[in-house]
Design a protein around this motif. Structure first.
Motif, PDB file in Angstrom:
ATOM      1  N   TYR A 189      -5.850  -4.329   2.527  1.00 23.77           N
ATOM      2  CA  TYR A 189      -5.510  -3.920   3.892  1.00 23.77           C
ATOM      3  C   TYR A 189      -5.504  -5.108   4.846  1.00 23.77           C
ATOM      4  O   TYR A 189      -4.580  -5.289   5.652  1.00 23.77           O
ATOM      5  CB  TYR A 189      -6.490  -2.865   4.384  1.00 23.77           C
ATOM      6  N   GLU A 232       0.363  -4.534   7.826  1.00 25.93           N
ATOM      7  CA  GLU A 232       1.588  -3.861   8.243  1.00 25.93           C
ATOM      8  C   GLU A 232       2.246  -3.127   7.073  1.00 25.93           C
ATOM      9  O   GLU A 232       2.694  -1.977   7.208  1.00 25.93           O
ATOM     10  CB  GLU A 232       2.552  -4.866   8.867  1.00 25.93           C
ATOM     11  N   LEU A 234       0.124  -0.014   6.153  1.00 24.71           N
ATOM     12  CA  LEU A 234       0.250   1.090   7.095  1.00 24.71           C
ATOM     13  C   LEU A 234       1.617   1.754   6.969  1.00 24.71           C
ATOM     14  O   LEU A 234       1.748   2.970   7.110  1.00 24.71           O
ATOM     15  CB  LEU A 234       0.025   0.585   8.519  1.00 24.71           C
ATOM     16  N   ARG A 235       2.641   0.962   6.726  1.00 29.23           N
ATOM     17  CA  ARG A 235       3.977   1.554   6.511  1.00 29.23           C
ATOM     18  C   ARG A 235       3.964   2.498   5.310  1.00 29.23           C
ATOM     19  O   ARG A 235       4.550   3.578   5.344  1.00 29.23           O
ATOM     20  CB  ARG A 235       5.020   0.460   6.303  1.00 29.23           C
ATOM     21  N   GLU A 236       3.280   2.080   4.267  1.00 31.43           N
ATOM     22  CA  GLU A 236       3.247   2.868   3.032  1.00 31.43           C
ATOM     23  C   GLU A 236       2.534   4.198   3.235  1.00 31.43           C
ATOM     24  O   GLU A 236       3.001   5.237   2.775  1.00 31.43           O
ATOM     25  CB  GLU A 236       2.571   2.075   1.914  1.00 31.43           C
ATOM     26  N   ILE A 237       1.406   4.173   3.906  1.00 27.96           N
ATOM     27  CA  ILE A 237       0.622   5.417   4.005  1.00 27.96           C
ATOM     28  C   ILE A 237       1.046   6.298   5.176  1.00 27.96           C
ATOM     29  O   ILE A 237       0.746   7.500   5.185  1.00 27.96           O
ATOM     30  CB  ILE A 237      -0.871   5.119   4.099  1.00 27.96           C
ATOM     31  N   LEU A 238       1.746   5.730   6.182  1.00 32.47           N
ATOM     32  CA  LEU A 238       2.136   6.512   7.356  1.00 32.47           C
ATOM     33  C   LEU A 238       3.586   6.982   7.320  1.00 32.47           C
ATOM     34  O   LEU A 238       4.004   7.771   8.175  1.00 32.47           O
ATOM     35  CB  LEU A 238       1.903   5.680   8.634  1.00 32.47           C
ATOM     36  N   SER A 239       4.330   6.508   6.334  1.00 30.72           N
ATOM     37  CA  SER A 239       5.739   6.940   6.255  1.00 30.72           C
ATOM     38  C   SER A 239       5.820   8.374   5.770  1.00 30.72           C
ATOM     39  O   SER A 239       4.976   8.839   4.997  1.00 30.72           O
ATOM     40  CB  SER A 239       6.499   6.031   5.287  1.00 30.72           C
ATOM     41  N   ASP A 240       6.841   9.084   6.242  1.00 35.19           N
ATOM     42  CA  ASP A 240       7.036  10.486   5.854  1.00 35.19           C
ATOM     43  C   ASP A 240       7.541  10.583   4.419  1.00 35.19           C
ATOM     44  O   ASP A 240       8.242   9.714   3.935  1.00 35.19           O
ATOM     45  CB  ASP A 240       8.023  11.161   6.810  1.00 35.19           C
TER      46      ASP A 240
END
Length: 238
Positions: free
Chosen positions: A224, A229, A232-238
């Motif tokens: 992390y 960045e 966070l993109r990986e876990i927050l993307s739909d």
């Protein structure tokens, strides 16, 4: 070290289908040796049994399972150990001095200290009149001393990263004295980094010794911090 071994007495257990014996790491526990270092960590995902085993050890040591030592008499609902009577502890030599820190019920311990008027033993000021982190450090600095075993369940809960480093220094000073033993259940990659500590993982249905760099706590935190960045993109993307 004082506490050398923890054994689960399988022959006494009525059913492995009931909690806490249904927890895979507990069900598969026969013997856990604690002979390598003065500092042992229990790590694992929530619900893997690390706090359950630590509480059972505290119960067998006759510490208050709501938090405290042998002489702290107060009650908190649902703090009885369901596992304590089914484990056996091996000592060399046995010690009676020590403390069980249970972060989730520390408020009740602080209230108990207020009720018995024992402020002087904790720095001369009510633990309730300090921040959560300050009260933890007051406990460590004033209550912890030599020839004792300390069982700590998530001590990082009230400590900032800087205060976790302060705690490591307190721990190290006690370890250097040669007559203090620590068993700590934690999620903190900072605490887990203490040099030469033994780390037992409760993941994957067994209790197994593991290197610091192999813990999820280290690997996820390291990834992390180095790839924030992307992570966070990986876990927050739909």
């Amino acid at each position: 070290m004082f506490l050398k071994r923890v054994e689960l007495q399988h022959e006494l257990i009525p059913s492995f289908n009931e909690y806490p014996f249904s927890i895979p790491s507990i069900k598969n526990l026969y013997q856990l040796d604690l002979t390598q270092n003065n500092v042992t960590f229990f790590v694992g995902e929530n619900g893997t049994g690390k706090s359950t085993l630590l509480e059972a050890i505290a119960d067998k040591c006759e510490f208050n399972t709501a938090g405290g030592g042998r002489n702290n008499y107060y009650g908190v609902h649902a703090t009885e150990s369901a596992l304590g009577e089914y484990i056996r502890l091996s000592w060399l030599p046995k010690v009676t001095n020590g403390f069980f820190l249970r972060a989730e019920s520390f408020y009740h311990f602080a209230s108990h200290i207020d009720a018995v008027g024992a402020h002087d033993a904790y720095g001369g000021r009510s633990l309730h009149q300090q921040s959560h982190g300050e009260s933890f450090l007051s406990l460590f600095l004033n209550r912890f001393n030599g020839k004792a075993i300390y069982l700590l369940d998530e001590p990082e809960a009230a400590l900032s990263p800087q205060r976790q480093l302060t705690f490591l220094k307190i721990l190290h000073d006690l370890v250097l004295s040669g007559d203090s033993q620590f068993i700590i259940a934690t999620h903190s990659p900072i605490l887990l980094g203490y040099p030469n500590a033994t780390i037992f993982s409760f993941d994957n249905d067994t209790i197994k010794e593991i290197d610091y760099e192999m813990t999820d706590h280290y690997q996820i935190t390291s990834y992390y911090l180095q790839n924030r960045e992307k992570f966070l993109r990986e876990i927050l993307s739909d």
